[in-house]
Design a protein around this motif. Structure first.
Motif, PDB file in Angstrom:
ATOM      1  N   THR A  22       0.815  -1.409   0.037  1.00 24.87           N
ATOM      2  CA  THR A  22      -0.170  -0.277   0.065  1.00 24.87           C
ATOM      3  C   THR A  22       0.978   1.101  -0.018  1.00 24.87           C
ATOM      4  OG1 THR A  22      -1.687  -1.230   1.056  1.00 24.87           O
ATOM      5  CG2 THR A  22      -1.838   1.191   1.351  1.00 24.87           C
ATOM      6  N   HIS A  23       1.976   1.264   0.728  1.00 27.17           N
ATOM      7  CA  HIS A  23       2.902   2.506   0.965  1.00 27.17           C
ATOM      8  C   HIS A  23       3.273   2.788  -0.502  1.00 27.17           C
ATOM      9  CE1 HIS A  23       5.623   5.321   2.923  1.00 27.17           C
ATOM     10  NE2 HIS A  23       6.161   4.855   2.201  1.00 27.17           N
ATOM     11  N   PHE A  24       3.945   1.603  -1.014  1.00 28.31           N
ATOM     12  CA  PHE A  24       4.675   2.080  -2.168  1.00 28.31           C
ATOM     13  C   PHE A  24       3.634   1.881  -3.598  1.00 28.31           C
ATOM     14  CE2 PHE A  24       8.373   0.810   0.415  1.00 28.31           C
ATOM     15  CZ  PHE A  24       9.097   1.942   0.486  1.00 28.31           C
ATOM     16  N   GLY A  25       2.446   1.641  -3.290  1.00 27.14           N
ATOM     17  CA  GLY A  25       1.458   1.318  -4.536  1.00 27.14           C
ATOM     18  C   GLY A  25       2.064   0.121  -5.458  1.00 27.14           C
ATOM     19  N   LEU A  26       2.546  -1.051  -4.862  1.00 26.73           N
ATOM     20  CA  LEU A  26       2.965  -2.298  -5.441  1.00 26.73           C
ATOM     21  C   LEU A  26       1.749  -3.192  -5.157  1.00 26.73           C
ATOM     22  CD1 LEU A  26       6.271  -2.403  -3.678  1.00 26.73           C
ATOM     23  CD2 LEU A  26       5.912  -1.379  -6.109  1.00 26.73           C
ATOM     24  N   THR A  27       1.807  -4.408  -5.879  1.00 28.78           N
ATOM     25  CA  THR A  27       0.760  -5.562  -5.965  1.00 28.78           C
ATOM     26  C   THR A  27       1.169  -6.446  -4.926  1.00 28.78           C
ATOM     27  OG1 THR A  27       0.128  -5.310  -8.210  1.00 28.78           O
ATOM     28  CG2 THR A  27      -0.635  -7.221  -7.173  1.00 28.78           C
ATOM     29  N   HIS A  28       0.557  -6.852  -3.856  1.00 25.62           N
ATOM     30  CA  HIS A  28       0.838  -7.860  -3.001  1.00 25.62           C
ATOM     31  C   HIS A  28       0.542  -9.353  -3.492  1.00 25.62           C
ATOM     32  CE1 HIS A  28      -0.298  -9.914   1.288  1.00 25.62           C
ATOM     33  NE2 HIS A  28       0.878 -10.198   0.694  1.00 25.62           N
ATOM     34  N   ILE A  29       1.461 -10.025  -3.699  1.00 26.08           N
ATOM     35  CA  ILE A  29       0.860 -11.299  -4.130  1.00 26.08           C
ATOM     36  C   ILE A  29       1.525 -12.699  -2.937  1.00 26.08           C
ATOM     37  CG2 ILE A  29       1.633 -13.197  -5.846  1.00 26.08           C
ATOM     38  CD1 ILE A  29       2.474 -10.883  -7.646  1.00 26.08           C
ATOM     39  N   SER A  30       0.568 -13.274  -2.392  1.00 30.42           N
ATOM     40  CA  SER A  30       0.932 -14.317  -1.414  1.00 30.42           C
ATOM     41  C   SER A  30       0.697 -15.580  -1.911  1.00 30.42           C
ATOM     42  CB  SER A  30      -0.043 -13.880  -0.048  1.00 30.42           C
ATOM     43  OG  SER A  30      -0.194 -15.424   0.479  1.00 30.42           O
ATOM     44  N   SER A  31       1.590 -16.215  -2.289  1.00 29.81           N
ATOM     45  CA  SER A  31       1.806 -17.638  -2.510  1.00 29.81           C
ATOM     46  C   SER A  31       0.729 -18.465  -1.601  1.00 29.81           C
ATOM     47  CB  SER A  31       2.943 -18.448  -2.674  1.00 29.81           C
ATOM     48  OG  SER A  31       3.694 -18.315  -1.408  1.00 29.81           O
ATOM     49  N   GLY A  32       0.921 -18.369  -0.265  1.00 31.95           N
ATOM     50  CA  GLY A  32      -0.211 -19.047   0.532  1.00 31.95           C
ATOM     51  C   GLY A  32      -1.551 -18.977   0.183  1.00 31.95           C
ATOM     52  N   ASP A  33      -1.704 -17.534   0.072  1.00 31.55           N
ATOM     53  CA  ASP A  33      -3.019 -17.143  -0.032  1.00 31.55           C
ATOM     54  C   ASP A  33      -3.819 -17.830  -1.363  1.00 31.55           C
ATOM     55  OD1 ASP A  33      -3.416 -15.735   2.041  1.00 31.55           O
ATOM     56  OD2 ASP A  33      -3.490 -13.841   1.232  1.00 31.55           O
ATOM     57  N   LEU A  34      -2.805 -17.601  -2.516  1.00 30.63           N
ATOM     58  CA  LEU A  34      -3.300 -18.059  -3.769  1.00 30.63           C
ATOM     59  C   LEU A  34      -3.525 -19.653  -3.862  1.00 30.63           C
ATOM     60  CD1 LEU A  34      -0.778 -16.045  -6.034  1.00 30.63           C
ATOM     61  CD2 LEU A  34      -3.369 -16.102  -5.744  1.00 30.63           C
ATOM     62  N   PHE A  35      -2.639 -20.371  -3.004  1.00 26.11           N
ATOM     63  CA  PHE A  35      -3.014 -21.779  -2.588  1.00 26.11           C
ATOM     64  C   PHE A  35      -4.121 -22.081  -2.382  1.00 26.11           C
ATOM     65  CE2 PHE A  35       1.881 -22.928  -3.407  1.00 26.11           C
ATOM     66  CZ  PHE A  35       1.557 -23.552  -4.567  1.00 26.11           C
ATOM     67  N   ARG A  36      -4.274 -21.388  -1.093  1.00 17.64           N
ATOM     68  CA  ARG A  36      -5.546 -21.579  -0.424  1.00 17.64           C
ATOM     69  C   ARG A  36      -6.731 -21.088  -1.218  1.00 17.64           C
ATOM     70  NH1 ARG A  36      -2.415 -20.168   3.861  1.00 17.64           N
ATOM     71  NH2 ARG A  36      -2.467 -18.068   3.305  1.00 17.64           N
ATOM     72  N   GLN A  37      -6.693 -20.130  -2.085  1.00 18.82           N
ATOM     73  CA  GLN A  37      -7.591 -20.025  -3.176  1.00 18.82           C
ATOM     74  C   GLN A  37      -8.007 -21.133  -4.126  1.00 18.82           C
ATOM     75  OE1 GLN A  37      -7.000 -16.047  -4.918  1.00 18.82           O
ATOM     76  NE2 GLN A  37      -6.890 -15.105  -2.893  1.00 18.82           N
ATOM     77  N   GLN A  77       3.991  -5.285 -15.048  1.00 19.71           N
ATOM     78  CA  GLN A  77       3.626  -4.469 -15.954  1.00 19.71           C
ATOM     79  C   GLN A  77       3.132  -2.990 -15.465  1.00 19.71           C
ATOM     80  OE1 GLN A  77       0.809  -6.719 -17.945  1.00 19.71           O
ATOM     81  NE2 GLN A  77       2.290  -8.025 -19.012  1.00 19.71           N
ATOM     82  N   GLY A  78       2.691  -3.367 -14.115  1.00 20.77           N
ATOM     83  CA  GLY A  78       2.503  -2.059 -13.428  1.00 20.77           C
ATOM     84  C   GLY A  78       3.852  -1.505 -12.438  1.00 20.77           C
ATOM     85  N   ALA A  79       3.353  -1.186 -11.186  1.00 18.21           N
ATOM     86  CA  ALA A  79       4.567  -0.411 -10.409  1.00 18.21           C
ATOM     87  C   ALA A  79       5.684  -1.614  -9.751  1.00 18.21           C
ATOM     88  CB  ALA A  79       4.057   0.181  -9.190  1.00 18.21           C
ATOM     89  N   GLY A  80       5.340  -2.710  -9.862  1.00 20.30           N
ATOM     90  CA  GLY A  80       6.009  -3.707  -8.991  1.00 20.30           C
ATOM     91  C   GLY A  80       5.275  -4.808  -8.221  1.00 20.30           C
ATOM     92  N   TYR A  81       5.818  -5.486  -7.516  1.00 20.50           N
ATOM     93  CA  TYR A  81       5.228  -6.361  -6.352  1.00 20.50           C
ATOM     94  C   TYR A  81       5.940  -6.491  -5.158  1.00 20.50           C
ATOM     95  CZ  TYR A  81       8.914  -9.430  -8.226  1.00 20.50           C
ATOM     96  OH  TYR A  81      10.154 -10.027  -8.731  1.00 20.50           O
ATOM     97  N   VAL A  82       5.197  -7.090  -4.235  1.00 17.05           N
ATOM     98  CA  VAL A  82       5.640  -7.542  -2.792  1.00 17.05           C
ATOM     99  C   VAL A  82       5.354  -9.066  -3.085  1.00 17.05           C
ATOM    100  CG1 VAL A  82       5.827  -7.375  -0.225  1.00 17.05           C
ATOM    101  CG2 VAL A  82       5.317  -5.526  -1.641  1.00 17.05           C
ATOM    102  N   LEU A  83       6.319  -9.936  -3.066  1.00 14.75           N
ATOM    103  CA  LEU A  83       5.889 -11.469  -2.902  1.00 14.75           C
ATOM    104  C   LEU A  83       6.174 -11.834  -1.408  1.00 14.75           C
ATOM    105  CD1 LEU A  83       7.914 -13.150  -5.827  1.00 14.75           C
ATOM    106  CD2 LEU A  83       5.623 -13.478  -5.004  1.00 14.75           C
ATOM    107  N   ASP A  84       5.058 -12.689  -0.954  1.00 14.84           N
ATOM    108  CA  ASP A  84       5.145 -12.961   0.281  1.00 14.84           C
ATOM    109  C   ASP A  84       4.804 -14.649   0.281  1.00 14.84           C
ATOM    110  OD1 ASP A  84       3.697 -14.165   2.464  1.00 14.84           O
ATOM    111  OD2 ASP A  84       1.918 -12.539   2.103  1.00 14.84           O
TER     112      ASP A  84
END
Ligand code: ADP
Length: 194
Positions: A22-37, A77-84
């Motif tokens: 949120t602070h840097f305007g990045l996309t948060h991508i969580s492998s654990g959340d994606l797996f649970r989905q 393609q956007g501002a970048g990511y935070v991979l968690d």
């Protein structure tokens, strides 16, 4: 900016990744959340991953890479990511690097959240009671902590050697941790631009 979070289960990777994104305007991508989905939607990935998640074991690398390729490419393609939650092993870091370097999108910094083991267990047991997350039971927690110590902690040296590691004391109030991360990332950026 392209960041990743390293921390034991319960260290607060998801919470901090969200705040930093949120602070840097990045996309948060969580492998654990994606797996649970995927598990909840019973997709092909979810059907493979389910048993690994329940045991607290790592899902095979090929499945993880396959799942993350699209979301990470899109975030780039956007501002970048935070991979968690990724990478979780040196092998995953190397595989991701060989894909990303050709595209010019390799990770720039790894944030290590340090929290004492006693606090971790306490946080995870409380989360299990509050959310019903099925891998937050004492037996699976113990196993996940072992997997972290054995497979993930070697990543700290991997990023330290590349001068990309930022270590923060994660055993403090959420906002204090977030501010330390932001300050340290700015310091790292200044060092690297010299
Ligand atoms: P935590 O860090 O608290 O264990 P996560 O939500 O990040 O929780 O991960 C939950 C589970 O998802 C892991 O125990 C593992 O089974 C699977 N998983 C997540 N990321 C990866 C990864 N990069 N490689 C292999 N398995 C993963």
């Amino acid at each position: 900016m392209r960041l990743l979070m390293i921390g034991a289960p319960g260290a607060g990777k998801g919470t901090q990744a969200e705040q930093i994104a949120t602070h840097f305007g990045l996309t948060h991508i969580s492998s654990g959340d994606l797996f649970r989905q995927h598990v909840a939607r019973k997709t092909a990935i979810g059907r493979v991953a389910k048993a690994y998640l329940q045991r607290g074991d790592l899902v095979p690398d090929a499945v993880v890479m396959d799942m993350l390729y699209k979301p990470v490419t899109k975030a780039n393609q956007g501002a970048g990511y935070v991979l968690d939650g990724f990478p979780r092993t040196v092998e995953q870091a190397e595989a991701a690097y060989s894909v990303a370097k050709d595209l010019g999108v390799a990770v720039q910094a790894a944030v290590h959240l340090e929290v004492p083991t006693d606090d971790l267990v306490e946080r995870l047991v409380a989360r299990g009671q509050a959310t019903g997350r099925t891998d937050d039971t004492e037996e699976v927690i113990t196993h996940r902590l072992e997997v972290y110590a054995e497979k993930t902690t070697p990543l700290l040296n991997y990023y330290r050697e590349r001068e990309q590691l930022v270590t923060v004391n994660g055993a403090r109030a959420i906002d204090e941790v977030t501010w330390s991360v932001i300050v340290q990332l700015q310091r790292l950026q200044r060092q690297l631009s010299r």
